[in-house]
Design a protein around this motif. Structure first.
Motif, PDB file in Angstrom:
ATOM      1  N   THR A 123       0.836  -1.204   0.000  1.00  0.00           N
ATOM      2  CA  THR A 123       0.000   0.000   0.000  1.00  0.00           C
ATOM      3  C   THR A 123       0.871   1.255   0.000  1.00  0.00           C
ATOM      4  O   THR A 123       0.589   2.214  -0.728  1.00  0.00           O
ATOM      5  CB  THR A 123      -0.926  -0.007   1.231  1.00  0.00           C
ATOM      6  OG1 THR A 123      -1.718  -1.187   1.207  1.00  0.00           O
ATOM      7  CG2 THR A 123      -1.833   1.193   1.248  1.00  0.00           C
ATOM      8  N   SER A 126       2.317   1.772  -3.491  1.00  0.00           N
ATOM      9  CA  SER A 126       1.347   2.321  -4.454  1.00  0.00           C
ATOM     10  C   SER A 126       1.020   3.774  -4.124  1.00  0.00           C
ATOM     11  O   SER A 126       0.818   4.592  -5.025  1.00  0.00           O
ATOM     12  CB  SER A 126       0.082   1.465  -4.483  1.00  0.00           C
ATOM     13  OG  SER A 126      -0.624   1.572  -3.270  1.00  0.00           O
ATOM     14  N   ASN A 127       0.982   4.113  -2.825  1.00  0.00           N
ATOM     15  CA  ASN A 127       0.724   5.507  -2.456  1.00  0.00           C
ATOM     16  C   ASN A 127       1.862   6.423  -2.915  1.00  0.00           C
ATOM     17  O   ASN A 127       1.617   7.540  -3.394  1.00  0.00           O
ATOM     18  CB  ASN A 127       0.542   5.635  -0.946  1.00  0.00           C
ATOM     19  CG  ASN A 127      -0.787   5.096  -0.473  1.00  0.00           C
ATOM     20  OD1 ASN A 127      -1.695   4.855  -1.262  1.00  0.00           O
ATOM     21  ND2 ASN A 127      -0.891   4.860   0.823  1.00  0.00           N
ATOM     22  N   ARG A 130       1.494   6.799  -6.671  1.00  0.00           N
ATOM     23  CA  ARG A 130       0.360   7.679  -6.990  1.00  0.00           C
ATOM     24  C   ARG A 130       0.711   9.131  -6.669  1.00  0.00           C
ATOM     25  O   ARG A 130       0.383  10.044  -7.432  1.00  0.00           O
ATOM     26  CB  ARG A 130      -0.862   7.213  -6.188  1.00  0.00           C
ATOM     27  CG  ARG A 130      -2.152   7.729  -6.735  1.00  0.00           C
ATOM     28  CD  ARG A 130      -3.423   7.099  -6.154  1.00  0.00           C
ATOM     29  NE  ARG A 130      -3.363   6.782  -4.741  1.00  0.00           N
ATOM     30  CZ  ARG A 130      -3.432   5.533  -4.262  1.00  0.00           C
ATOM     31  NH1 ARG A 130      -3.545   4.513  -5.075  1.00  0.00           N
ATOM     32  NH2 ARG A 130      -3.389   5.327  -2.967  1.00  0.00           N
ATOM     33  N   ARG A 131       1.402   9.348  -5.567  1.00  0.00           N
ATOM     34  CA  ARG A 131       1.806  10.713  -5.192  1.00  0.00           C
ATOM     35  C   ARG A 131       2.792  11.287  -6.221  1.00  0.00           C
ATOM     36  O   ARG A 131       2.688  12.452  -6.602  1.00  0.00           O
ATOM     37  CB  ARG A 131       2.455  10.672  -3.798  1.00  0.00           C
ATOM     38  CG  ARG A 131       3.032  11.961  -3.331  1.00  0.00           C
ATOM     39  CD  ARG A 131       1.989  12.834  -2.761  1.00  0.00           C
ATOM     40  NE  ARG A 131       2.637  14.012  -2.201  1.00  0.00           N
ATOM     41  CZ  ARG A 131       2.012  15.101  -1.935  1.00  0.00           C
ATOM     42  NH1 ARG A 131       0.722  15.183  -2.165  1.00  0.00           N
ATOM     43  NH2 ARG A 131       2.638  16.132  -1.458  1.00  0.00           N
ATOM     44  N   GLY A 164      -5.109  14.139  -2.783  1.00  0.00           N
ATOM     45  CA  GLY A 164      -5.655  12.812  -2.474  1.00  0.00           C
ATOM     46  C   GLY A 164      -7.154  12.764  -2.525  1.00  0.00           C
ATOM     47  O   GLY A 164      -7.767  11.901  -1.908  1.00  0.00           O
TER      48      GLY A 164
END
Length: 166
Positions: A123, A126-127, A130-131, A164
């Motif tokens: 997680t 992936s964060n 994505r960031r 977000g």
């Protein structure tokens, strides 16, 4: 010193005869048996005391007892020490089972923690990705702002991604 002892032994032998030596040997053996018997009795008493203490710790008695089985329908006479032996065996079995179950519980908790750690790492990766994508998208949207400082939907989409919200 030795000459004196041998002289005394010869004098006693001449005076008392050879039966004196047999009597002396028998007395020595009897004294040895007496001392050894005392040691054996002391050891026996120590072991008996230890056994009584172990039985007391297990909540039983080392004496012969009559116990009821099958909810009072039948009475069984247990031999001396049998009830105590069964209680000690039960306690040893309980300890072994407790250790085994504790090890199983700890192993299950370790496995669960490893699974959670793996999920958390995935997680977090992936964060981060994505960031990083949101920052890149926002930089592109900032670069597209013209001289009139007007922004369009791409810029608002970039802000929402960066915060977000999408």
């Amino acid at each position: 010193m030795i000459k004196t002892l041998t002289g005394a032994a010869k004098a006693a032998s001449g005076f008392l005869g050879s039966s004196w030596w047999v009597l002396l040997a028998l007395a020595s053996v009897a004294a040895w048996f007496y001392v050894d018997g005392q040691r054996v009795r002391a050891d026996r008493d120590a072991w008996a005391g230890w056994g009584a203490q172990v039985c007391a710790f297990s909540g039983t008695t080392p004496e012969a007892v009559t116990v009821e089985v099958d909810k009072g329908k039948r009475r069984v006479k247990k031999a001396r020490g049998q009830l105590c032996s069964e209680a000690v065996q039960d306690l040893a079995s309980f300890k072994a089972q407790t250790i085994s179950k504790t090890a199983d519980t700890l192993a299950a908790a370790q496995t669960e923690r490893d699974v959670k750690t793996g999920t958390d790492v995935a997680t977090a990766s992936s964060n981060v990705a994505r960031r990083r994508d949101a920052v890149t998208k926002m930089e592109k949207a900032d670069a597209q702002i013209g001289d009139d400082d007007r922004v369009d939907g791409n810029w608002f989409a970039g802000i929402n991604d960066l915060g977000g919200l999408r």
